[in-house]
Design a protein around this motif. Structure first.
Motif, mmCIF file in Angstrom:
data_model
loop_
_atom_site.group_PDB
_atom_site.id
_atom_site.type_symbol
_atom_site.label_atom_id
_atom_site.label_comp_id
_atom_site.label_asym_id
_atom_site.label_seq_id
_atom_site.Cartn_x
_atom_site.Cartn_y
_atom_site.Cartn_z
ATOM 1 N N MET A 6 28.482 11.242 -13.888
ATOM 2 C CA MET A 6 28.765 12.146 -12.982
ATOM 3 C C MET A 6 28.404 13.637 -13.327
ATOM 4 N N ARG A 7 27.716 14.379 -12.481
ATOM 5 C CA ARG A 7 27.261 15.615 -12.874
ATOM 6 C C ARG A 7 28.192 16.647 -12.255
ATOM 7 N N VAL A 8 28.588 17.628 -13.034
ATOM 8 C CA VAL A 8 29.812 18.557 -12.833
ATOM 9 C C VAL A 8 29.258 19.888 -13.078
ATOM 10 N N VAL A 9 28.989 20.681 -11.940
ATOM 11 C CA VAL A 9 29.044 21.884 -11.999
ATOM 12 C C VAL A 9 30.334 22.787 -12.317
ATOM 13 N N PHE A 10 30.394 23.794 -13.123
ATOM 14 C CA PHE A 10 31.408 24.332 -13.518
ATOM 15 C C PHE A 10 31.412 25.809 -13.076
ATOM 16 N N ALA A 11 32.336 26.381 -12.550
ATOM 17 C CA ALA A 11 32.490 28.076 -12.363
ATOM 18 C C ALA A 11 33.847 28.198 -12.646
ATOM 19 N N GLY A 12 33.798 29.305 -13.558
ATOM 20 C CA GLY A 12 34.821 30.078 -13.969
ATOM 21 C C GLY A 12 34.654 31.299 -15.125
ATOM 22 N N THR A 13 35.441 31.965 -15.543
ATOM 23 C CA THR A 13 35.209 33.184 -16.400
ATOM 24 C C THR A 13 36.196 33.351 -17.729
ATOM 25 N N PRO A 14 37.623 33.370 -17.228
ATOM 26 C CA PRO A 14 38.301 33.705 -18.654
ATOM 27 C C PRO A 14 38.716 32.443 -19.480
ATOM 28 N N GLU A 15 39.438 32.868 -20.229
ATOM 29 C CA GLU A 15 39.999 31.598 -21.451
ATOM 30 C C GLU A 15 40.494 30.450 -20.694
ATOM 31 N N PHE A 16 41.310 30.525 -19.581
ATOM 32 C CA PHE A 16 42.021 29.873 -18.943
ATOM 33 C C PHE A 16 40.773 28.601 -18.555
ATOM 34 N N ALA A 17 39.752 29.224 -17.926
ATOM 35 C CA ALA A 17 38.900 28.362 -17.500
ATOM 36 C C ALA A 17 37.924 27.630 -18.517
ATOM 37 N N ALA A 18 37.805 28.427 -19.797
ATOM 38 C CA ALA A 18 37.067 27.821 -20.860
ATOM 39 C C ALA A 18 37.769 26.463 -21.530
ATOM 40 N N VAL A 19 39.101 26.536 -21.391
ATOM 41 C CA VAL A 19 39.718 25.541 -21.833
ATOM 42 C C VAL A 19 39.402 24.186 -20.987
ATOM 43 N N ALA A 20 39.254 24.612 -19.574
ATOM 44 C CA ALA A 20 39.165 23.334 -18.645
ATOM 45 C C ALA A 20 37.454 22.930 -19.130
ATOM 46 N N LEU A 21 36.546 23.904 -19.424
ATOM 47 C CA LEU A 21 35.286 23.601 -19.488
ATOM 48 C C LEU A 21 35.232 22.726 -20.891
ATOM 49 N N VAL A 29 33.763 21.951 -10.173
ATOM 50 C CA VAL A 29 34.803 22.296 -10.595
ATOM 51 C C VAL A 29 35.214 23.966 -11.089
ATOM 52 N N VAL A 30 36.168 24.245 -10.155
ATOM 53 C CA VAL A 30 36.529 25.993 -10.264
ATOM 54 C C VAL A 30 37.609 26.187 -10.747
ATOM 55 N N ALA A 31 37.895 27.097 -11.624
ATOM 56 C CA ALA A 31 38.895 27.678 -12.380
ATOM 57 C C ALA A 31 38.810 29.150 -12.883
ATOM 58 N N ALA A 32 39.596 29.970 -11.927
ATOM 59 C CA ALA A 32 39.602 31.347 -12.412
ATOM 60 C C ALA A 32 38.262 32.029 -12.413
ATOM 61 N N TYR A 33 37.414 31.705 -11.323
ATOM 62 C CA TYR A 33 36.094 32.093 -11.335
ATOM 63 C C TYR A 33 36.007 33.690 -11.147
ATOM 64 N N GLY A 34 36.635 34.157 -9.958
ATOM 65 C CA GLY A 34 36.637 35.674 -9.549
ATOM 66 C C GLY A 34 35.876 36.030 -8.287
ATOM 67 N N LEU A 35 35.062 34.881 -7.810
ATOM 68 C CA LEU A 35 34.450 35.273 -6.688
ATOM 69 C C LEU A 35 34.830 34.089 -5.680
ATOM 70 N N ILE A 36 34.867 34.574 -4.358
ATOM 71 C CA ILE A 36 35.191 33.705 -3.378
ATOM 72 C C ILE A 36 33.699 32.712 -2.974
ATOM 73 N N LEU A 37 34.068 31.553 -3.010
ATOM 74 C CA LEU A 37 32.982 30.715 -2.638
ATOM 75 C C LEU A 37 32.867 30.440 -1.076
ATOM 76 N N PRO A 38 31.438 31.026 -0.745
ATOM 77 C CA PRO A 38 31.277 30.738 0.663
ATOM 78 C C PRO A 38 31.218 29.340 1.252
ATOM 79 N N GLN A 39 30.773 29.065 2.457
ATOM 80 C CA GLN A 39 31.063 27.725 3.085
ATOM 81 C C GLN A 39 29.809 26.761 2.381
ATOM 82 N N TRP A 40 28.517 27.687 2.221
ATOM 83 C CA TRP A 40 27.346 26.980 1.636
ATOM 84 C C TRP A 40 27.825 26.300 0.278
ATOM 85 N N VAL A 41 28.327 27.083 -0.390
ATOM 86 C CA VAL A 41 28.665 26.559 -1.696
ATOM 87 C C VAL A 41 29.685 25.277 -1.705
ATOM 88 N N LEU A 42 30.635 25.408 -0.829
ATOM 89 C CA LEU A 42 31.570 24.508 -0.702
ATOM 90 C C LEU A 42 30.847 23.029 -0.254
#
Length: 313
Positions: A1-16, A91-104
Motif C-alpha cells: 500500500m502506498r501511503v502519502v502522509f500529511a502532518g507537521t508537529p511531533e504528534f504527526a511525526a509519531v504516526a509517520l 493519512v493526515v495528522a495535524a497538518y495545518g492546511l484544509i484539504l480541498p476536494q481535489w486532494v480528498l
C-alpha cells in the motif's frame, strides 16, 4: 500500500514513525513550510519534515492547496507531486492546511485523519488543550474518513483514554500520539472497516489557543483555574500579576479556603494559598519574567509573599 502522509508537529511525526515501522511505502510527505523559531528566529523544519528527510522520503511544503488561490503555484506543484506519488491513501495528522476536494478525491481510498478527541466532541485545532481545560474525564483518538467539513467525516476506529488528575497537555499529548500511531496502522491493515457517521448531538469546537487566554481570572473557581493551568502547559502558560510583575503559574493544588479573588490567604511550605471565586489554590510551581520555572518554595525565598497581599493587584 502506498501511503502519502500529511502532518507537521511531533504528534504527526509519531504516526509517520509508526507507518514506516509497519512497513508501509510512503512515497511523499506534505508538511508546513519551515518557520522561524528559537531565540535566533532561524528557519526550522517541522518534526515531520525532519523524520521524512532522515528516512529519505521526498517532501512537499506548499503554503496553500487551493488551485485558484493565493498560492496557486504551490498548489499546482503539490498536485503534480501527489499525482506522481500514485497513493492508495493519504493519512493526515495535524497538518495545518484544509484539504480541498481535489486532494480528498485523489488517493484511491481517500484521506484518513488521526484526530485527538472522541468525535464529535472537540472538533478543530486544539482538542487536547480544550479537553483538559473543560475538565473532561476522558478523551481519545478517532480515525476518520475525511470529507470537506471540519472534522465531520465518518468514524472508522476509536480509542479511548482517561484524562488523569495531573495530566498536562504535554503529558496527554504523548499518550495520544502513541495511540494515534497504533490505530492508524490498524486501520490500514484491516481487511474492512465500518464507517460510522458522527452523532448529531454533542458537537463542540476546540478553537485555537490564543495567547490572550493565558491571563488568570481569579474570579473563576479553583477547579476551573487548575484545569486551565494543566491545559496550557507547555503553551502558552498562565500569567498573573503580583506587585507589578508578570508571574507565570505552572502548577497548583486545590485546597480549602475562601476570600476575595486573588487574595493571599496563607503561606504553606509548598507555596502561597490564593483565593479564587470559589475555593482556593496553593501555587506550587512559578516562574518570574526572564527566569526558569521552578518550585514555589524557591520563588518565596527570592520574593516573599505575605498574607493579605494580592495577585493581579
Amino acid at each position: 500500500m502506498r501511503v502519502v502522509f500529511a502532518g507537521t508537529p511531533e504528534f504527526a511525526a509519531v504516526a509517520l514513525d509508526a507507518l514506516l515501522a509497519a512497513g508501509f511505502t510512503v512515497p511523499l510527505v506534505l508538511t508546513q513550510p519551515d518557520r522561524p523559531a528559537g531565540r535566533g528566529m532561524k528557519l526550522q523544519a517541522s518534526a515531520v519534515k525532519q523524520r521524512a528527510v532522515d528516512a529519505g522520503i521526498p517532501v512537499a511544503q506548499p503554503q496553500g492547496l487551493k488551485l485558484d488561490g493565493k498560492y496557486a503555484t504551490d498548489a499546482a506543484a503539490a498536485r503534480e507531486a501527489l499525482l506522481a506519488a500514485d497513493a492508495d491513501v493519504m493519512v493526515v495528522a495535524a497538518y495545518g492546511l484544509i484539504l480541498p476536494q481535489w486532494v480528498l478525491d485523489l488517493p484511491r481510498r481517500g484521506c484518513l485523519n488521526i484526530h485527538a478527541s472522541l468525535l464529535p466532541r472537540w472538533r478543530g485545532a486544539a482538542p487536547i488543550h480544550r479537553a483538559i481545560e473543560a475538565g473532561d474525564a476522558e478523551t481519545g483518538i478517532t480515525i476518520m474518513q475525511m470529507d470537506a467539513g471540519l472534522d465531520t467525516g465518518d468514524m472508522l476506529l476509536v480509542g479511548r483514554e482517561a484524562i488523569r488528575a495531573d495530566d498536562t497537555t504535554a503529558v496527554l499529548h504523548d499518550r495520544l500520539a502513541a495511540m494515534g500511531g497504533t490505530l492508524i496502522v490498524q486501520a490500514l491493515q484491516a481487511a474492512s472497516l465500518t464507517r460510522t457517521p458522527q452523532p448529531a448531538e454533542g458537537i463542540t469546537y476546540a478553537h485555537k489557543i490564543e495567547k490572550a487566554e493565558s491571563r488568570i481570572d481569579w474570579a473563576q473557581t479553583s477547579l476551573e483555574i487548575e484545569c486551565r493551568l494543566r491545559a496550557f502547559d507547555p503553551f502558552p502558560g498562565c500569567v498573573t500579576e503580583f506587585d507589578g510583575e508578570a508571574i507565570k503559574v505552572w502548577r497548583a493544588q486545590i485546597v480549602a479556603g475562601q476570600g476575595e479573588p486573588g487574595l493571599v490567604l496563607g503561606r504553606g511550605a509548598d507555596g502561597p494559598i490564593v483565593a479564587c471565586g470559589q475555593g482556593a489554590l496553593q501555587l506550587t510551581e512559578l516562574q518570574r519574567a526572564g527566569g526558569k520555572r521552578g518550585p514555589a518554595a524557591a520563588f518565596l525565598q527570592a520574593r516573599p509573599i505575605q498574607v493579605g497581599e494580592r495577585f493581579d493587584a
